[in-house]
Design a protein around this motif. Sequence first.
Motif, PDB file in Angstrom:
ATOM      1  N   ALA A 106       2.428   8.422  -1.308  1.00  0.00           N
ATOM      2  CA  ALA A 106       3.579   7.596  -1.686  1.00  0.00           C
ATOM      3  C   ALA A 106       4.879   8.172  -1.143  1.00  0.00           C
ATOM      4  N   LEU A 107       5.013   9.496  -1.185  1.00  0.00           N
ATOM      5  CA  LEU A 107       6.221  10.119  -0.655  1.00  0.00           C
ATOM      6  C   LEU A 107       6.327   9.892   0.848  1.00  0.00           C
ATOM      7  N   GLY A 108       5.205  10.004   1.554  1.00  0.00           N
ATOM      8  CA  GLY A 108       5.221   9.735   2.987  1.00  0.00           C
ATOM      9  C   GLY A 108       5.595   8.299   3.300  1.00  0.00           C
ATOM     10  N   LEU A 109       5.048   7.344   2.550  1.00  0.00           N
ATOM     11  CA  LEU A 109       5.389   5.935   2.764  1.00  0.00           C
ATOM     12  C   LEU A 109       6.856   5.671   2.455  1.00  0.00           C
ATOM     13  N   ALA A 110       7.363   6.282   1.377  1.00  0.00           N
ATOM     14  CA  ALA A 110       8.763   6.070   1.006  1.00  0.00           C
ATOM     15  C   ALA A 110       9.709   6.605   2.089  1.00  0.00           C
ATOM     16  N   VAL A 111       9.402   7.788   2.614  1.00  0.00           N
ATOM     17  CA  VAL A 111      10.253   8.368   3.658  1.00  0.00           C
ATOM     18  C   VAL A 111      10.198   7.531   4.927  1.00  0.00           C
ATOM     19  N   LEU A 112       9.007   7.033   5.290  1.00  0.00           N
ATOM     20  CA  LEU A 112       8.893   6.185   6.476  1.00  0.00           C
ATOM     21  C   LEU A 112       9.698   4.902   6.316  1.00  0.00           C
ATOM     22  N   MET A 113       9.619   4.298   5.119  1.00  0.00           N
ATOM     23  CA  MET A 113      10.408   3.091   4.889  1.00  0.00           C
ATOM     24  C   MET A 113      11.894   3.376   4.954  1.00  0.00           C
ATOM     25  N   HIS A 114      12.289   4.515   4.418  1.00  0.00           N
ATOM     26  CA  HIS A 114      13.711   4.846   4.360  1.00  0.00           C
ATOM     27  C   HIS A 114      14.272   5.208   5.723  1.00  0.00           C
ATOM     28  N   ARG A 115      13.478   5.921   6.539  1.00  0.00           N
ATOM     29  CA  ARG A 115      13.979   6.416   7.815  1.00  0.00           C
ATOM     30  C   ARG A 115      13.750   5.438   8.970  1.00  0.00           C
ATOM     31  N   LEU A 116      12.712   4.573   8.859  1.00  0.00           N
ATOM     32  CA  LEU A 116      12.364   3.712   9.985  1.00  0.00           C
ATOM     33  C   LEU A 116      12.663   2.240   9.731  1.00  0.00           C
ATOM     34  N   THR A 117      12.306   1.749   8.580  1.00  0.00           N
ATOM     35  CA  THR A 117      12.494   0.322   8.316  1.00  0.00           C
ATOM     36  C   THR A 117      12.701   0.093   6.826  1.00  0.00           C
ATOM     37  N   ARG A 118      13.467  -0.931   6.499  1.00  0.00           N
ATOM     38  CA  ARG A 118      13.675  -1.311   5.102  1.00  0.00           C
ATOM     39  C   ARG A 118      13.298  -2.778   4.905  1.00  0.00           C
ATOM     40  N   SER A 119      12.265  -3.181   5.613  1.00  0.00           N
ATOM     41  CA  SER A 119      11.832  -4.573   5.581  1.00  0.00           C
ATOM     42  C   SER A 119      11.321  -4.947   4.195  1.00  0.00           C
ATOM     43  N   GLY A 120      11.806  -6.070   3.684  1.00  0.00           N
ATOM     44  CA  GLY A 120      11.306  -6.559   2.404  1.00  0.00           C
ATOM     45  C   GLY A 120       9.858  -6.995   2.487  1.00  0.00           C
ATOM     46  N   LEU A 121       9.413  -7.458   3.666  1.00  0.00           N
ATOM     47  CA  LEU A 121       8.019  -7.866   3.842  1.00  0.00           C
ATOM     48  C   LEU A 121       7.087  -6.673   3.684  1.00  0.00           C
ATOM     49  N   ILE A 122       7.446  -5.541   4.284  1.00  0.00           N
ATOM     50  CA  ILE A 122       6.609  -4.344   4.177  1.00  0.00           C
ATOM     51  C   ILE A 122       6.536  -3.877   2.732  1.00  0.00           C
ATOM     52  N   ARG A 123       7.659  -3.908   2.025  1.00  0.00           N
ATOM     53  CA  ARG A 123       7.652  -3.514   0.619  1.00  0.00           C
ATOM     54  C   ARG A 123       6.768  -4.435  -0.207  1.00  0.00           C
ATOM     55  N   GLY A 124       6.797  -5.733   0.111  1.00  0.00           N
ATOM     56  CA  GLY A 124       5.943  -6.678  -0.602  1.00  0.00           C
ATOM     57  C   GLY A 124       4.470  -6.429  -0.348  1.00  0.00           C
ATOM     58  N   VAL A 125       4.123  -6.113   0.910  1.00  0.00           N
ATOM     59  CA  VAL A 125       2.714  -5.829   1.241  1.00  0.00           C
ATOM     60  C   VAL A 125       2.239  -4.576   0.521  1.00  0.00           C
ATOM     61  N   LEU A 126       3.078  -3.542   0.458  1.00  0.00           N
ATOM     62  CA  LEU A 126       2.698  -2.306  -0.241  1.00  0.00           C
ATOM     63  C   LEU A 126       2.471  -2.536  -1.727  1.00  0.00           C
ATOM     64  N   LEU A 127       3.181  -3.495  -2.290  1.00  0.00           N
ATOM     65  CA  LEU A 127       3.083  -3.741  -3.734  1.00  0.00           C
ATOM     66  C   LEU A 127       1.909  -4.643  -4.098  1.00  0.00           C
ATOM     67  N   LEU A 128       1.304  -5.315  -3.110  1.00  0.00           N
ATOM     68  CA  LEU A 128       0.236  -6.275  -3.406  1.00  0.00           C
ATOM     69  C   LEU A 128      -0.927  -5.670  -4.189  1.00  0.00           C
ATOM     70  N   PRO A 129      -1.482  -4.491  -3.818  1.00  0.00           N
ATOM     71  CA  PRO A 129      -2.600  -3.954  -4.613  1.00  0.00           C
ATOM     72  C   PRO A 129      -2.249  -3.727  -6.073  1.00  0.00           C
ATOM     73  N   TYR A 130      -0.991  -3.350  -6.350  1.00  0.00           N
ATOM     74  CA  TYR A 130      -0.579  -3.097  -7.729  1.00  0.00           C
ATOM     75  C   TYR A 130      -0.547  -4.385  -8.550  1.00  0.00           C
TER      76      TYR A 130
END
Length: 311
Positions: A106-130
């Motif tokens: 989770a920390l690796g994914l959070a850092v990648l989102m923060h440093r590379l992209t802040r796409s709402g679509l990617i955040r939505g896809v990550l939340l789907l399993p939850y």
Amino acid sequence: MSAIIERRRAVSSPQRGTPARRRRSGDLRVAMIFLLPATVGFVGFYLWPTLRTMYLSFTEYSLLAPPEWAGLDNYRRLLQDRQFWNSLRVTVEYVVINIGVQTIVALGLAVLMHRLTRSGLIRGVLLLPYLVANVVVALIWYTMLDAQLGIVNQALEWVGLDPVAFFGEQSTAIPAIALINVWRHMGYTALLLFAGLQAIPKTVYEAAATDGASEPRIFRSITLPLLRPALALVLVLTVIGSFQIFDTVAVTTKGGPVNATRVIYYYIYELAFQRFTFGYAAAICVALFAILASLALMQLKLLRADQTDLD
């Protein structure tokens, strides 16, 4: 002169019934109305059951007879119960695997989102399993990891490896259950950490980049120290949630093989609803409450959750 002073005090001090005072009183009534449903829910579903459980932990109680006071007998039994200590050990094993892998991923994914992209679509896809019910996730993975028909073992056979009974062997059952829950919760945990990363000023990263710091150095010297309060909160929540694992075990292994996955919540369920020893089950609940409270306080203290390096 005294009369003039008293008149000035009367003018300067707020009077009862002024518009400001009436407005504050009205805001308080509105706030109490909105808080009432939550208060009723807390008392009815949390506070009262907790107090009731504490009382029952000192009794011998089943559904067939009223509670009988037993003093500390249930707690003495708990200290000598090998099954209790085994279930606690299994639960700790699950928590270590689940929290360790989940936090790192989770920390690796959070850092990648923060440093590379802040796409709402990617955040939505990550939340789907939850968003999928935990029981549904457990059943899907139970089918996929089946030793005979599971697609995972079929893939292993295609590459020349022997099939693995993930839920049928003592050495792989708990890791399999832990990794299933990692897959489901890592997106949600990553979003919590991502929210903490957004609170770090961009100027800190810009200054580090100007000084020629590499990305690993920025992560060690800036991201981790400044993320500590958010990381502490996430660890406390995930550790408490991991100790409450039940549904994945209930629909897959049911505590087997040979007690290898009989976590403490499943053991409490068996005692209360299969053996009808509600008093002893309540005593284990109280012991678990004390363990979790101690762990939470210890984590908050060691991680200094109330302090930040931004000050």
